[in-house]
Design a protein around this motif. Structure first.
Motif, short mmCIF file in Angstrom:
data_model
loop_
_atom_site.label_atom_id
_atom_site.label_comp_id
_atom_site.label_asym_id
_atom_site.label_seq_id
_atom_site.Cartn_x
_atom_site.Cartn_y
_atom_site.Cartn_z
N CYS A 163 0.85 -1.20 0.00
CA CYS A 163 0.00 0.00 0.00
C CYS A 163 0.88 1.25 0.00
CB CYS A 163 -0.91 -0.02 1.22
SG CYS A 163 -1.79 1.53 1.48
N CYS A 221 0.18 3.20 3.63
CA CYS A 221 0.54 2.72 4.97
C CYS A 221 1.59 1.62 4.94
CB CYS A 221 -0.71 2.23 5.71
SG CYS A 221 -1.30 0.63 5.14
N ASN A 280 1.43 -1.38 4.11
CA ASN A 280 0.95 -2.74 4.30
C ASN A 280 1.34 -3.57 3.08
OD1 ASN A 280 -0.57 -5.09 4.61
ND2 ASN A 280 -2.50 -4.08 4.07
N CYS A 334 -6.88 -1.32 0.45
CA CYS A 334 -5.97 -1.73 1.52
C CYS A 334 -6.81 -1.94 2.77
CB CYS A 334 -4.91 -0.68 1.77
SG CYS A 334 -3.95 -1.02 3.28
N CYS A 390 -5.42 0.23 6.10
CA CYS A 390 -5.73 1.66 6.32
C CYS A 390 -7.06 2.04 5.70
CB CYS A 390 -4.61 2.54 5.77
SG CYS A 390 -4.43 2.52 3.99
ZN LIG Z 1 -2.85 1.00 3.45
#
Ligand SMILES: [Zn+2]
Length: 677
Positions: free
Chosen positions: A146, A149, A151, A159, A162
């Motif tokens: 992502c 964030c 991830n 995502c 977030c």
């Molecule tokens: Zn994210």
């Protein structure tokens, strides 16, 4: 307020890749059912529409993971969810599914109408393609990091960490969910709905003409509209879904969010040949019940589709709810953090209304709210049992005891009686006002105030104290208590349909229309009632603790599976490995090393000698607990001086994710000095 001739109620189509949980029920289906039952009781022309949403990538992914067909996934959950709704009295007029033929035709026709009007933008773009699997990677077929964030497991459409909506091109280091390979970009043709073109109209329709929408809904729409709308693709490169019904569209299907809301139309067609009067007559009031994750689709995209098609009405209101959490944590299917409807009924048979009641009483109407088992128990014991059940039971038992079950004549009433009787009508009006504006928590509270009123009336009038001295007065009191009870069967019916059916059978009456609520002559003198049973039972602590423990076990499982093992170390040769002398040994003595917190001095029998090893395990073991234990050691580690003690070797420990140390012991006793290889 405009008066409508009929109502079309839709409830969000649940996605057929998992069972229904309390979050679904509280957010969408309990409110939609209360509203529908209320309108039916008022004698309105109303239909309630729902069904399974059976297309889209999560279903094909689940099928792939289980090694079955997508059809078998949707068959399983369609049947399961249909039954769950029936079991909880969610009284849809139809529960259809989007894999039905009638839906394929309806959705294809809808697309073609817009296509023939030239409404779509046809656009070739570069999209990710998996060369190994030989297909384009839509939505969740692609994962990557992502950009917001970091991830590493963000999907091509969202995502989950977030919550940001993504498109596959946003992902850093994208890879295919199917083969794991790095995808390449390849050109593909898709059809786009030009939402930007409809933006001025949408702004007026929502922001000016529908200021009465709930603030959470209005606010989210405003934020979307303020950001500016973009054309949105209505097709996907997939093999599961409704084929795009034009030439040169091989391998392309309608995007699930184009076809799903059309499912409301197909289901209505399936229900009645008169479907057009519900969908195309301005005198029909259409209301979409949904959760907050669906606001953009029901307030912006679907209305834009309907308006562009041209022959359909638009929703009058979209009373979306926020999310329900469970014991202070987000409900999650993948983490099994939920109360599943089918499991609830096994643990609490016959208690559908208790769940309906507590979900409505703490519904996430304006903000996210929390469901806890303790509150569920309190709602049952302190409200349903102690107020409603208690009042009804006292009234019916006294009627049976004093009058052999015959409704007594009401004699002369005093001013207190009159104020109680007139309060019934006031409460009815309050319930109506709340229901008409989709404030279901408030409506339920007002409805329960009728039971509170009855409870207080009996407690104040104390008929059991004056039955000997003033039997005529007691007849009046019981008559009034019975009229309140009969009114309860009307006013609480939309909320507690199972219990009110029971109560009607105790009263020996049929279902009454809403317009009768507020009357004080619903039960005629001489009418014979039946012997009552308890309307609600107390829920004991051990039943609640069992549910809480079940969740705690889930939490424990999730924590274990959330832990990622450390990555593998670089390879070593077999020869290098055999240089390490690992063998079994027994701890003979153990003592703490003074002025340290972590160190133990151990005397070890290694099978070849008795030696001293200093080990940093004092925080996890008391010396007396490990004496005599058989363990594993590295015997040929170079000796080291630790706190002035020569340590010859190392005890092998497994370190858990939280840093906890565990001795590595042979699973059965072996000779000291046995080689580990
Ligand atoms: Zn994210």
């Amino acid at each position: 307020m405009k008066k409508f001739k009929r109502y079309l109620i839709t409830s969000a189509l649940p996605y057929a890749n998992g069972p229904i949980h309390i979050g679904h029920l509280a957010g969408v289906y309990v409110p939609s059912d209360i509203y529908t039952r209320y309108l039916r009781m008022k004698g309105e022309d109303v239909i309630s529409i729902c069904g399974s949403d059976e297309h889209g990538v999560p279903i094909t992914l689940k099928a792939r993971n289980e090694g079955v067909t997508p059809q078998s996934i949707v068959d399983r959950y369609h049947a399961m969810n249909k039954k769950a709704f029936e079991d909880f009295g969610i009284s849809f007029d139809i529960y259809s599914r989007t894999s039905n033929k009638i839906h394929y035709e309806t959705a294809s026709d809808f697309f073609l109408t817009l296509y023939n009007k030239g409404e779509f933008i046809e656009k070739t773009s570069e999209q990710y393609y998996d060369e190994e699997a030989g297909c384009f990677l839509a939505d969740r077929y692609i994962t990557g990091t992502c950009p917001y964030c970091s991830n590493e497991n963000a999907y091509g459409d969202q995502c989950e960490k977030c919550g940001t909506s993504l498109s596959p091109s946003d992902l850093i280091n994208p890879h295919s969910t199917i083969s794991g390979s790095k995808p390449i970009l390849r050109e593909t043709l898709h059809w786009y709905l030009p939402l930007d073109k409809y933006e001025p109209w949408l702004k007026k329709w929502i922001l000016e003409d529908h200021k009465e929408w709930k603030t959470n809904v209005y606010g989210q729409c405003k934020s979307w509209l303020d950001q500016g709308l973009q054309p949105r693709a209505v097709s996907r490169d997939l093999d599961w879904g409704i084929p795009v019904p034009v030439k040169d569209a091989k391998g392309k299907v309608l995007y699930v969010w184009f076809d799903a809301p059309i499912g409301y139309i197909s289901a209505t067609k399936e229900l009645t040949p008169d479907w057009e009067k519900y969908w195309k007559d301005e005198e029909t009031k259409m209301i979409h019940f949904i959760g907050k994750d669906n606001i953009v689709f029901h307030c912006i995209i679907f209305p834009a589709m309907l308006k562009t098609e041209g022959s359909f009405i638009l929703p009058e209101n979209v009373p979306a709810n926020e999310f329900l959490n469970l014991e202070n944590d987000k409900i999650s299917t993948s983490r099994n953090w939920a109360v599943w409807l089918h499991e609830y009924l096994i643990d609490f048979p016959g208690k559908q209304d208790v769940l309906r009641y507590s979900l409505c009483a703490s519904a996430p109407e304006t903000k996210d709210n929390d469901f806890t088992w303790k509150e569920f128990q309190a709602r049952n014991n302190n409200e349903l049992v102690a107020i409603l059940g208690n009042f009804v039971n006292r009234t019916l038992v006294l009627t049976n005891n004093y009058y052999n079950g015959r409704v007594p004549e009401r004699g002369k009433t005093n001013s207190y009686d009159e104020s109680v009787l007139s309060e019934i009508g006031t409460l009815r009006t309050n319930v109506e006002t709340s229901l008409d504006t989709f404030r279901f928590r408030e409506a339920l509270k007002e409805a329960m105030n009728l039971a509170r009123l009855g409870n207080k009336y009996l407690a104040d009038a104390e008929p059991w104290k004056i039955i000997k001295s003033d039997p005529e007065r007691v007849k009046t009191i019981i008559n009034i208590a019975l009229q309140i009870t009969a009114n309860l069967t009307i006013i609480l019916e939309p909320f507690l349909p199972f219990s009110m059916e029971k109560l009607r059978s105790f009263l020996n009456t049929g279902q009454l229309k809403w317009e009768n609520a507020g009357r004080s002559d619903l039960l005629k003198p001489g009418h014979l009632i039946n012997k009552p049973e308890l309307l609600f039972d107390k829920i004991e602590d051990d039943e609640i603790n069992r549910q809480i423990n079940k969740l705690l076990a889930t939490k424990k499982t999730n924590e274990t599976s959330d832990v990622k093992a450390v990555p593998a170390k670089d390879p070593v040769t077999f020869d290098d490995f055999t240089k390490v002398d690992i063998r079994t040994a027994t701890i003979l003595e153990a003592e703490k090393i003074p002025k340290t917190t972590k160190l133990l001095k151990l005397k070890i029998d290694t099978g070849i000698d008795i030696r001293t090893i200093v080990s940093g395990i004092a925080e996890y073991f008391e010396p007396q607990d490990i004496i005599g234990k058989q363990i594993s050691i590295v015997a040929n580690l170079e000796p080291r001086m630790i706190r002035g003690i020569e340590s010859k070797g190392m005890i092998l420990m497994a370190e858990d994710s939280d840093g906890k140390l565990v001795l590595v012991s042979p699973s059965e006793k072996v000779n000291n000095g046995s080689l580990i290889k």
